[in-house]
Design a protein around this motif. Structure first.
Motif, mmCIF file in Angstrom:
data_model
loop_
_atom_site.group_PDB
_atom_site.id
_atom_site.type_symbol
_atom_site.label_atom_id
_atom_site.label_comp_id
_atom_site.label_asym_id
_atom_site.label_seq_id
_atom_site.Cartn_x
_atom_site.Cartn_y
_atom_site.Cartn_z
ATOM 1 N N GLY A 172 -14.422 10.469 5.185
ATOM 2 C CA GLY A 172 -13.883 10.151 6.494
ATOM 3 C C GLY A 172 -12.877 9.028 6.531
ATOM 4 O O GLY A 172 -12.353 8.706 7.598
ATOM 5 N N ALA A 173 -12.587 8.409 5.371
ATOM 6 C CA ALA A 173 -11.582 7.352 5.344
ATOM 7 C C ALA A 173 -10.193 7.964 5.412
ATOM 8 O O ALA A 173 -9.866 8.866 4.639
ATOM 9 C CB ALA A 173 -11.725 6.510 4.074
ATOM 10 N N ASP A 174 -9.371 7.479 6.334
ATOM 11 C CA ASP A 174 -8.024 8.010 6.476
ATOM 12 C C ASP A 174 -7.069 7.443 5.430
ATOM 13 O O ASP A 174 -6.145 8.116 4.996
ATOM 14 C CB ASP A 174 -7.498 7.700 7.882
ATOM 15 N N GLU A 175 -7.306 6.186 5.036
ATOM 16 C CA GLU A 175 -6.493 5.562 3.989
ATOM 17 C C GLU A 175 -7.397 4.698 3.119
ATOM 18 O O GLU A 175 -8.347 4.088 3.598
ATOM 19 C CB GLU A 175 -5.379 4.709 4.586
ATOM 20 N N VAL A 176 -7.088 4.655 1.825
ATOM 21 C CA VAL A 176 -7.852 3.845 0.871
ATOM 22 C C VAL A 176 -6.882 3.013 0.063
ATOM 23 O O VAL A 176 -5.944 3.541 -0.542
ATOM 24 C CB VAL A 176 -8.702 4.725 -0.070
ATOM 25 N N LEU A 177 -7.095 1.713 0.059
ATOM 26 C CA LEU A 177 -6.264 0.789 -0.708
ATOM 27 C C LEU A 177 -7.036 0.347 -1.941
ATOM 28 O O LEU A 177 -8.123 -0.223 -1.829
ATOM 29 C CB LEU A 177 -5.908 -0.422 0.162
ATOM 30 N N ASN A 178 -6.499 0.633 -3.121
ATOM 31 C CA ASN A 178 -7.216 0.417 -4.376
ATOM 32 C C ASN A 178 -6.885 -0.949 -4.967
ATOM 33 O O ASN A 178 -5.800 -1.161 -5.508
ATOM 34 C CB ASN A 178 -6.848 1.528 -5.366
ATOM 35 N N TYR A 179 -7.844 -1.890 -4.882
ATOM 36 C CA TYR A 179 -7.688 -3.213 -5.469
ATOM 37 C C TYR A 179 -8.478 -3.354 -6.769
ATOM 38 O O TYR A 179 -8.673 -4.465 -7.243
ATOM 39 C CB TYR A 179 -8.166 -4.285 -4.484
ATOM 40 N N THR A 180 -8.933 -2.259 -7.334
ATOM 41 C CA THR A 180 -9.689 -2.338 -8.582
ATOM 42 C C THR A 180 -8.732 -2.408 -9.769
ATOM 43 O O THR A 180 -7.511 -2.436 -9.618
ATOM 44 C CB THR A 180 -10.608 -1.106 -8.754
ATOM 45 N N CYS A 181 -9.312 -2.388 -10.974
ATOM 46 C CA CYS A 181 -8.509 -2.440 -12.201
ATOM 47 C C CYS A 181 -7.538 -1.274 -12.312
ATOM 48 O O CYS A 181 -6.554 -1.347 -13.060
ATOM 49 C CB CYS A 181 -9.421 -2.427 -13.423
ATOM 50 N N THR A 182 -7.841 -0.180 -11.603
ATOM 51 C CA THR A 182 -6.984 1.000 -11.696
ATOM 52 C C THR A 182 -5.981 1.070 -10.560
ATOM 53 O O THR A 182 -5.251 2.056 -10.430
ATOM 54 C CB THR A 182 -7.844 2.282 -11.689
ATOM 55 N N GLY A 183 -5.937 0.042 -9.713
ATOM 56 C CA GLY A 183 -4.998 0.041 -8.605
ATOM 57 C C GLY A 183 -3.567 -0.175 -9.069
ATOM 58 O O GLY A 183 -3.313 -0.738 -10.136
ATOM 59 N N ASP A 184 -2.630 0.271 -8.257
ATOM 60 C CA ASP A 184 -1.212 0.147 -8.592
ATOM 61 C C ASP A 184 -0.536 -0.935 -7.756
ATOM 62 O O ASP A 184 0.666 -0.871 -7.487
ATOM 63 C CB ASP A 184 -0.499 1.487 -8.361
#
Length: 569
Positions: A172-184
């Motif tokens: 149900g998340a419309d947007e996901v911001l990736n702050y993990t080691c695999t984030g860009d």
């Protein structure tokens, strides 16, 4: 040429400017035959998954970064096993000062030279400048302010697969911001003058990498805490990801949990598909709480003919149905075993409930399904997690309830409610069946006693026996050993009840104890387990007349809420 890598500090953009395809390795399963033959069993699951993925083939070379001992061991294994391929380990400084930048620039230059020697690939400054110039336009942090609609999540913590991002969106998340080691989320520093030489360009790039959002393994992680304010301003909630048996990131999770009054959910994966069911439940419940799906319901009025709704709880051991009218009267219910087919069990339970209520399927206006099989109920209009449904059902039965202890056939949950019945926090056990209905079912077979008689039998106990194993398999062996010692069955059962209670209290204490308490799920019918829990918390635990129906009841109430929303519109 395809080069596999695992770490965000890998100079991917530089290599791509050399016409090298770089692919981040995202393991999805572990081949135990491969890992057992090459690694110690205690090596982390992520590294085992990477080893499995590399051994599958498809990579011309591998670049690793010395982030932990497990990765160093992976390097040793691959170096010995992957003859003819370039296996390279980057030595990453733990600090971000000028000296560290210079050191890492030197490491990158060594990597370039290795590519030249190994593959004949050469680095060209102007090619890199042209490539990076086009990349800069799309770089930078997500900075869109939150809107009134839609759910935006930030995922933090340890590296995660793209499949986990997809799972968050599916929930149900419309947007996901990736702050993990695999984030860009790499913020480039200003590009130096185009006349800069190779050393200047490489140092600039090394600085951009090292001074990006720091990994938790870096010496200075203050900037991770500095960015929290910006993250919380732009998202509705944080999903914090950790890797099983690696507690490194749990320290940051504890800091956020204790110091930031902000919705946060901790999840743990082992890079296999087996945990997806529980992840969907946890994430789904978290998103539901952010959407405010627990708001109180005003009872709708639709003229002389009353609205009828149904809730279906498709669990691992039973499938339960509750049918309500618009005045919250329970018209009927049914509980049937969940057999080999989720759909067949749901059809059977629903048909029984309809027959008992004297109605037809056409009389039911809306159906909400819950439980592990909820997404596979073809005639349901909406799916809601069992955490939200148990919260709704328990609060309806007793508005004083603040903590729900749900011990079902497959898992255990502790759910915290606020004064309005909203789910504000919850914890679940992992995939282990310890402390669940399945645990007691296995022990009942070993002791040759019907499951429903265990509570009664435990009342005859005269000796305290401590079952030390929490694992179902090991505990069964321990029970068999106790039988061989001629211990009384009643004493063994009481010990098992205490073991379940201890496991449950461990979950409860992760949230903190707060009454009043209610216990739901089939195990709530076992008086021995209930008493063992009550003794440990020093408080009464309320037991509904049919504790197995609380989830289905909550689903039916949410169906009424859905009807109300549509009626208002």
């Amino acid at each position: 040429m395809i080069i596999g890598y695992i770490c965000k500090y890998t100079p991917v953009k530089l290599l791509e400017s050399m016409s090298i395809e770089c692919v981040r390795i995202e393991p999805s399963y572990i081949d135990n035959g491969i890992t057992e033959a090459h690694m110690h069993p205690n090596v982390c699951t992520y590294v085992k998954g990477v080893l499995t993925e590399v051994f599958k083939g498809g990579y011309d070379g591998i670049i690793l970064v010395n982030c932990c001992d497990s990765v160093r061991r992976l390097y040793d294994v691959l170096k010995n096993a992957e003859n003819g391929k370039m296996i390279y380990m980057l030595d990453l400084p733990r600090k971000s000062g000028d000296q560290s930048v210079a050191m890492y620039a030197s490491e990158i230059k060594k990597l370039i030279q290795t590519f030249t020697d190994f593959y004949g690939k050469k680095f060209n400054v102007q090619d890199f400048i042209r490539y990076i110039s086009t990349e800069q336009e799309n770089a930078g942090q997500f900075n869109m302010p939150k809107g009134n609609d839609g759910i935006r999540l930030a995922i933090m913590g340890a590296r995660c697969n793209s499949s986990l991002i997809d799972l968050l969106k599916k929930a149900g998340a419309d947007e996901v911001l990736n702050y993990t080691c695999t984030g860009d989320l790499l913020n480039f520093m200003p590009l130096p003058d185009f006349s800069a030489g190779e050393q200047d360009i490489i140092e600039w790039y090394a600085g951009s990498l090292i001074r990006s959002i720091p990994c938790m393994r870096m010496a200075d992680i203050d900037r991770r805490r500095d960015m929290l304010k910006d993250i919380m301003a732009n998202v509705n909630g944080i999903v914090y990801h950790t890797i099983k048996f690696c507690e490194f990131y749990s320290y940051e999770y504890s800091y956020i949990k204790d110091n930031c009054r902000f919705p946060i959910l901790k999840i743990e994966t082992d890079f296999t598909q087996g945990s997806e069911g529980q992840l969907i439940t946890r994430i789904g419940a978290f998103v539901e709480s952010l959407k405010g799906s627990n708001n109180k319901v005003e009872r709708p009025s639709h003229g002389t003919r009353k609205t009828i709704v149904a809730g279906i709880d498709s669990g691992s051991l039973s499938t339960d149905v509750v049918i309500l009218d618009e005045d919250y009267n329970i018209l009927s219910y049914s509980i049937v075993p969940t057999g080999a087919s989720i759909v067949d069990s749901a059809n059977k339970a629903f048909s029984q409930s309809l027959k008992r209520a004297g109605i037809t399927p056409q009389d039911v206006s809306f159906i909400v399904s819950t439980g592990y099989g909820r997404i596979n109920i073809p005639f349901a209009n909406k799916q809601v997690t069992e955490i939200t449904c148990h919260g709704k059902g328990a609060y309806f039965l007793n508005s004083n309830i603040r903590t729900i202890i749900d011990i079902g056939g497959q898992d255990s949950k502790v759910i915290r409610l606020d004064e309005d019945g909203n789910v504000v926090d919850f914890v679940m056990n992992d995939r282990c069946s310890a402390g669940t209905g399945r645990f007691l079912e296995v022990m009942a077979k070993a002791l040759e006693i019907p499951l429903e008689r265990m509570g009664e039998e435990a009342q005859k106990a005269t000796e305290d026996i401590n079952i030390t194993s929490i694992c179902t398999v090991f505990a069964e062996s321990e029970v068999i050993s106790l039988i061989a010692q001629n211990k009384k069955r009643a004493d063994i059962i009481k010990g098992l009840h205490n073991s379940v209670a201890s496991k449950t209290i461990g979950l409860l204490d992760r949230l903190g104890r707060k009454g009043a308490y209610m216990m739901t799920g089939g195990v709530a019918k076992n008086r021995g387990v209930v008493e063992a829990i009550e003794q440990r918390i020093g408080d009464k635990v309320h037991i509904p007349a049919e504790p197995q129906l609380v989830g289905a009841l909550g689903a039916a109430i949410l169906a009424l809420q859905e009807i109300k929303v549509k009626h208002v519109k």
